[in-house]
Design a protein around this motif. Sequence first.
Motif, short mmCIF file in Angstrom:
data_model
loop_
_atom_site.label_atom_id
_atom_site.label_comp_id
_atom_site.label_asym_id
_atom_site.label_seq_id
_atom_site.Cartn_x
_atom_site.Cartn_y
_atom_site.Cartn_z
N VAL A 84 -5.41 -3.20 -6.83
CA VAL A 84 -4.38 -3.10 -5.79
C VAL A 84 -4.54 -1.78 -5.03
O VAL A 84 -4.46 -1.75 -3.79
N ALA A 85 -4.77 -0.69 -5.74
CA ALA A 85 -4.91 0.62 -5.10
C ALA A 85 -6.12 0.65 -4.18
O ALA A 85 -6.05 1.16 -3.06
N THR A 86 -7.25 0.10 -4.65
CA THR A 86 -8.47 0.10 -3.84
C THR A 86 -8.29 -0.70 -2.56
O THR A 86 -8.63 -0.22 -1.46
N LEU A 87 -7.77 -1.91 -2.67
CA LEU A 87 -7.59 -2.75 -1.49
C LEU A 87 -6.55 -2.15 -0.53
O LEU A 87 -6.72 -2.20 0.70
N THR A 88 -5.51 -1.56 -1.09
CA THR A 88 -4.48 -0.93 -0.25
C THR A 88 -5.05 0.25 0.52
O THR A 88 -4.84 0.39 1.74
N VAL A 89 -5.79 1.10 -0.17
CA VAL A 89 -6.36 2.30 0.47
C VAL A 89 -7.39 1.91 1.52
O VAL A 89 -7.43 2.49 2.62
N ILE A 90 -8.22 0.93 1.22
CA ILE A 90 -9.21 0.48 2.20
C ILE A 90 -8.51 -0.08 3.43
O ILE A 90 -8.90 0.19 4.58
N LEU A 104 1.90 3.49 2.97
CA LEU A 104 1.43 4.55 2.08
C LEU A 104 2.60 5.20 1.34
O LEU A 104 2.50 5.48 0.14
N LEU A 105 3.70 5.42 2.05
CA LEU A 105 4.87 6.01 1.42
C LEU A 105 5.42 5.12 0.32
O LEU A 105 5.79 5.60 -0.76
N LEU A 106 5.46 3.81 0.57
CA LEU A 106 5.97 2.88 -0.43
C LEU A 106 5.09 2.85 -1.67
O LEU A 106 5.57 2.68 -2.80
N VAL A 107 3.78 3.01 -1.47
CA VAL A 107 2.85 2.98 -2.61
C VAL A 107 3.07 4.18 -3.53
O VAL A 107 3.04 4.04 -4.76
N ILE A 108 3.31 5.34 -2.94
CA ILE A 108 3.46 6.55 -3.76
C ILE A 108 4.92 6.93 -3.98
O ILE A 108 5.19 7.96 -4.60
N ALA A 109 5.84 6.10 -3.51
CA ALA A 109 7.27 6.45 -3.59
C ALA A 109 7.75 6.60 -5.03
O ALA A 109 8.70 7.34 -5.29
N LYS A 110 7.09 5.92 -5.95
CA LYS A 110 7.51 6.00 -7.35
C LYS A 110 7.49 7.44 -7.85
O LYS A 110 8.28 7.82 -8.73
N LEU A 146 0.25 2.88 -10.35
CA LEU A 146 -0.29 2.61 -9.01
C LEU A 146 -0.32 3.84 -8.10
O LEU A 146 -1.32 4.05 -7.39
N PRO A 147 0.72 4.68 -8.07
CA PRO A 147 0.65 5.85 -7.19
C PRO A 147 -0.51 6.78 -7.53
O PRO A 147 -1.18 7.30 -6.63
N VAL A 152 -5.99 8.88 -6.05
CA VAL A 152 -7.40 9.14 -6.37
C VAL A 152 -8.30 8.32 -5.46
O VAL A 152 -9.30 8.83 -4.93
N MET A 153 -7.96 7.06 -5.24
CA MET A 153 -8.77 6.22 -4.37
C MET A 153 -8.70 6.68 -2.92
O MET A 153 -9.69 6.57 -2.17
N LEU A 154 -7.57 7.22 -2.50
CA LEU A 154 -7.44 7.75 -1.15
C LEU A 154 -8.38 8.93 -0.94
O LEU A 154 -9.05 9.03 0.09
N GLU A 155 -8.45 9.80 -1.93
CA GLU A 155 -9.37 10.94 -1.86
C GLU A 155 -10.82 10.46 -1.89
O GLU A 155 -11.68 10.99 -1.18
N THR A 156 -11.09 9.43 -2.68
CA THR A 156 -12.45 8.88 -2.78
C THR A 156 -12.88 8.28 -1.45
O THR A 156 -13.99 8.55 -0.96
N PHE A 157 -12.01 7.49 -0.83
CA PHE A 157 -12.38 6.81 0.40
C PHE A 157 -12.44 7.78 1.58
O PHE A 157 -13.21 7.56 2.53
N SER A 158 -11.66 8.86 1.53
CA SER A 158 -11.70 9.83 2.63
C SER A 158 -13.05 10.54 2.70
O SER A 158 -13.43 11.05 3.76
#
Length: 265
Positions: A84-90, A104-110, A146-147, A152-158
């Motif tokens: 879920v994290a990978t597909l969301t970040v992509i 993005l806010l909803l993903v990390i809101a937890k 998930l957050p 981590v995946m956001l940093e990887t894809f950036s």
Amino acid sequence: MRHGIQRHGGSVIHAFTLTVLLLMWFPIATLVILSVSGDGLLAFPPQSLTLDWYIDVFTSDRAKDAIFNTLKIGLVATPISITVATLTVIGIEKYEFRGKPLVLLLVIAKLLIPGVVGAVAVFQAAEAIGIQGYWVVVLVHVIATLPFASLVMLETFSNFDESIEAAAMDLGANEITTFRTVTIPNMITGIIAATLLTFTFSFNEFIYTYFVRNTGTTTLPVYLWNRITYGLDPSINAISVIFLVVATALIALTAAVSSVRKLIT
């Protein structure tokens, strides 16, 4: 005064840092020593040493069930969370759409919600829709991890070079083939690092699990809490050290994988 700061400033900073580290790690060191104490729960320093408390943990049926449940939940929740994290970040990084910052806010809101509040909300939602047992615990572990997986995946894809994808598509590959043969292989070290970190958080997850678990899904953190609540014995020190060793090993492995990824990129 300036001369005194230049002369002794480094020593003061080093002493302060050492003091902070000692305050952080002295309780942990005490816990490790007490886990092999043969003199009881709080006898310090111990007069004798034993491994009986570790043997008790690994021979106890309840402890073994808790370890098995922890692994069974973590090994299922982790790949779901990573997928879920990978597909969301992509999706966030590659495509433009309305409300992208909100997603993005909803993903990390937890991370911004107190654990007890989130756990109560998930418990009530699960009760309302009738999800119980193993799968609701897996669900809350996905929500809890998930957050961290997404960050981590956001940093990887950036750090991903999208020109590689463009080159593959110029050579005739479609989006699915490019994703499967170019994108994922070039992100694999980041995915591994995210997987290890996500499993670490799942392994240590307590608050969400405590609210939604039943007797058949007691994890190791919940088992430890029950032992502390309903009767202290020296085996709780051994369980705590097991947590420490597993978490430290997984974090060290994550750091090693991240270092390899930085060298490659």
